[in-house]
Design a protein around this motif. Structure first.
Motif: not given
Length: 370
Positions: A52-61, A80-88, A157-162
């Motif tokens: 999932y990391r980067g699957s939304n481009g530069n959007y939230y993972d 955020k810190e251990k897995l390097g994700m961009n969470p919302l 669903i609305k933001l396409n963040i599975p």
């Protein structure tokens, strides 16, 4: 009431089961941790994050379902810190806040540098639903709790963040109807936190379905089409509320003892669910219905993790479990618009008089925990 021979969980907890030796299944589940290959499970989590990391481009993972609490601090750290994700972070605003909770909400966002989306429920709808659900099923926060489950999925669903991150599989770790261990949180809505009452039973001239949109749970078809993947972090790491608290304090989280804001009666700890005030009046209703609530939960966890003996827990349960904190009750009645006498008239209708009785004006267990 019969109690687990290892912890202090009673057989009145909905969905709980004891084995032939009189041990509850959450205690047995904790035993099984010794056989879990945690390194393998961590690699599974890393592989999931890689997908999932980067699957939304530069959007939230991913979305982290968050509050200001200790567990949310730990979840955010992991992703955020251990897995390097961009969470919302997605949250439902409390109807009332402690100052400690507000500080912790600021801390989680500032310490980890994350965006957060918080919805504030319509207070008129919330108040009406608190009253309806309290008077109808003795569960005043039914709508609020449903929104906690439904709104993050709506947002995903609305933001396409599975990928949606939950913390603890409560039924597996503490007891409930869904006793199977699973990483998937797809079935979480059936964990009995929110009773399956159809919306038709709540709607009237005062509340329409438009008023209650944050509490509309997506349909199975909507979830399937959006390819949602909600997961429990507790499947991948050895989950501990106590250790999460210790970690959270190391990154700036404060509990009620740290701030001195409030010492809650009826609690064996002052670090869990501390961001709001009156909400836990709803949870106290478990004592009237089932003869236990939060002290039993935490003493049982402390026994399993070796911080407390059963004898110490029995003493605490008998001394503290029945208490309903005055500040908590006042905040709840003020929000709902009840006089205290009205609250008790309604609450007492749900008392299970097979296991609790009123003595000197106070509801107590008929028989002490043993």
């Amino acid at each position: 009431m019969k109690y687990c021979k290892r912890c202090v969980m009673p057989d009145t907890r909905p969905g709980i089961q004891f084995d032939e030796e009189g041990i509850c299944y959450p205690c047995r589940n904790y035993e099984r941790r010794a056989q879990v290959k945690w390194d393998d499970r961590w690699r599974e989590l890393e592989e999931l994050a890689d997908r999932y990391r980067g699957s939304n481009g530069n959007y939230y993972d991913c979305i982290i379902t968050a509050s200001s609490g200790k567990d949310s601090h730990y979840q955010t750290y992991i992703f955020k810190e251990k897995l390097g994700m961009n969470p919302l972070l997605v949250s439902v605003d409390n109807v009332s806040w402690t100052e400690t909770g507000r500080m912790n909400w600021d801390n989680i966002r500032n310490r980890f540098g994350v965006d957060a989306h918080m919805i504030s429920l319509n207070p008129q709808t919330c108040r009406k639903m608190f009253r309806k659900a309290f008077e109808k099923i003795g569960a005043p926060t039914w709508y609020f709790d449903l929104a906690i489950y439904a709104y993050p999925l709506q947002t995903a669903i609305k933001l396409n963040i599975p990928l949606i991150i939950y913390g603890e599989n409560t039924n597996y770790e503490r007891g409930g109807a869904l006793s199977k261990e699973t990483y998937s949180a797809l079935g979480q809505i059936n964990n009995d936190v929110v009773k399956p009452v159809p919306w038709e039973e709540w709607l009237d001239d005062e509340i329409t379905i438009k008023d209650a949109q944050p509490g509309i749970y997506p349909t199975p078809e909507e979830i399937r089409q959006a390819k949602l993947e909600p997961i429990f972090l507790s499947y991948f790491v050895p989950w501990s509320s106590y250790e999460n608290w210790q970690f959270a304090r190391s990154v700036g989280f404060k509990d009620l003892d740290d701030t001195g804001e409030w010492h809650r009666e009826g609690f064996s700890q002052q670090y869990d669910q501390i961001d709001t005030i009156g909400y836990l009046t709803h949870t106290w209703m478990k004592f009237l219905k089932f003869g236990h609530w939060i002290t039993t939960d935490y003493c049982s966890l402390d026994i399993r993790e070796g911080r407390m003996t059963r004898e110490e827990a029995v003493k605490l349960v008998n001394e503290e479990e029945y208490k309903l904190d005055r500040k908590m009750l006042k905040d709840f009645t003020n929000f709902c618009g009840y006089a205290e006498e009205e609250f008790w008239q309604i609450a007492e209708k749900f008392a299970n008089t097979d296991i609790v009785e009123k003595r000197d004006g106070i509801w107590r267990l008929k028989e002490p925990c043993r």
